[in-house]
Design a protein around this motif. Sequence first.
Motif, short mmCIF file in Angstrom:
data_model
loop_
_atom_site.label_atom_id
_atom_site.label_comp_id
_atom_site.label_asym_id
_atom_site.label_seq_id
_atom_site.Cartn_x
_atom_site.Cartn_y
_atom_site.Cartn_z
N GLU A 176 -9.20 2.28 -1.32
CA GLU A 176 -8.79 2.51 -2.70
C GLU A 176 -7.43 3.20 -2.75
N ALA A 177 -7.22 4.15 -1.85
CA ALA A 177 -5.95 4.86 -1.80
C ALA A 177 -4.80 3.91 -1.52
N MET A 178 -5.00 2.99 -0.59
CA MET A 178 -3.97 2.02 -0.25
C MET A 178 -3.61 1.17 -1.46
N ARG A 179 -4.62 0.64 -2.14
CA ARG A 179 -4.35 -0.19 -3.32
C ARG A 179 -3.59 0.59 -4.38
N GLU A 180 -4.01 1.83 -4.60
CA GLU A 180 -3.38 2.63 -5.65
C GLU A 180 -1.94 3.00 -5.28
N CYS A 181 -1.72 3.39 -4.03
CA CYS A 181 -0.37 3.78 -3.61
C CYS A 181 0.59 2.59 -3.65
N ARG A 182 0.12 1.41 -3.24
CA ARG A 182 0.98 0.23 -3.29
C ARG A 182 1.29 -0.15 -4.75
N PHE A 191 -0.08 10.44 -7.95
CA PHE A 191 -0.98 11.41 -7.34
C PHE A 191 -2.39 10.89 -7.15
N LEU A 192 -2.78 9.89 -7.93
CA LEU A 192 -4.14 9.36 -7.79
C LEU A 192 -4.35 8.77 -6.40
N GLY A 193 -3.38 8.02 -5.90
CA GLY A 193 -3.52 7.45 -4.56
C GLY A 193 -3.65 8.52 -3.50
#
Length: 429
Positions: free
Chosen positions: A283-289, A270-272
């Motif tokens: 940041e969202a991309m890094r977190e989701c990956r 959920f953070l991404g």
Amino acid sequence: MRFESFEIDEKAFQLREHGKPVRLERIPMELLILLARNRSRLVTRDEIVAQIWGVNHYLESESAVNTAVRKLRKALGDDVAKPRLIETVQGKGYRFVAPTAQEATRTKSHAPDPEAVRYFLRGRHHWNKKTARSYEEAIDLFQRAIDCDAAFAPPFVGLAYCYVLQGIHGLKAATDVYPLARAAANAALEINASRAEAITALADITKGFDWDWRLAEEQYVRALQLSPEYAVTHQWYANLLSIVGRHDEAVHHSAEAQRCDPLSVGPAAFLGYTLYRARRFDEAMRECRRTMNFHKASPIASWFLAHVLIQKGDAAEADQCLSATLEATGSSGMHLGLLAFAKARSGQQSEAREIIAKLEEASTSRYISPLDIGTAHLGLREYDTAISFIKRAMSERVMRVTELPMPLFDEVREDSTALEFCQQLGARW
């Protein structure tokens, strides 16, 4: 048979509340027994007449059934507008929505039945998979746990969470599942009024169905005061904070959810999604990956990642990401709607239209959220059609319609319907 603070003694033909008899006439009592025996199933008006008055009985009007239901609701203290126990299905019949059990001794020092614990743990495992099938399997296991030991609160919480997520994911109509969720959460609180997990469930019902965000925030804060390390509260509170545009706070609570429970896909992923809604796309991309590397086959993690990919201009990879996990979702409307969007934006308009046709066909046999069909049309840039489905979602109290401020809907954010809806509720970009 027990539910909330009530007990039905069929042998004595008596309803009791907190052990004390409740005055109830014969026909409302027979109606209660009929509905409770068929918990969660729609009992039609014709079936009620046949069971209580007989198949050959002629009623000059529907007033007899209406009167029985009214008297029963009065005895149970049930509100027709916000039912905890008996849901009206307009023009069809009634559904008993409270979790039930054959026996219950509710004490705070209660040692749970070991078999109930085993059923609960299996149910929680299925709930955490976050798919249509896994929710149904979890509901069955949680109810089995309740049948073994109705003084054990966690299975009631599990039921509430399953129903809430069926509503969020568009697997069932909001009016079908949120009353069930409320009844289950209240049953857990009847056992223990300070149970943070149950208060969290009520908060999410208040947020996602009642759309009373001030009260929902109070409930989330109360739950965190009782259990500061409970990941689900942080996660669901973060969703509310994103809706109202308090993005820094939302990111903080999403990060806390991940810290508290890094192995569960919901809090971990959920953070991404929260960073995406805060428009912190890199940041969202890094977190989701990062999350997808750990939860490679997770449909919900791929759904979150696909949003970021679309925003970053890589709809083709979003298509691949969603397609890889589609089978695991049971072809859920939420997944298919975003897949149609991704296909349309990657130049596959005919494939997107095929998905829309599939969604429309599926809607004849199961619930498909209008928001998901609207998302598919939005991908094709059919804005008027998309808005018409979004309006339907508003009228059906679809939970995710409250997320209109997120980037996916930027192209219709200036539409008068979307603007008025967000302004009235307090949703913020």
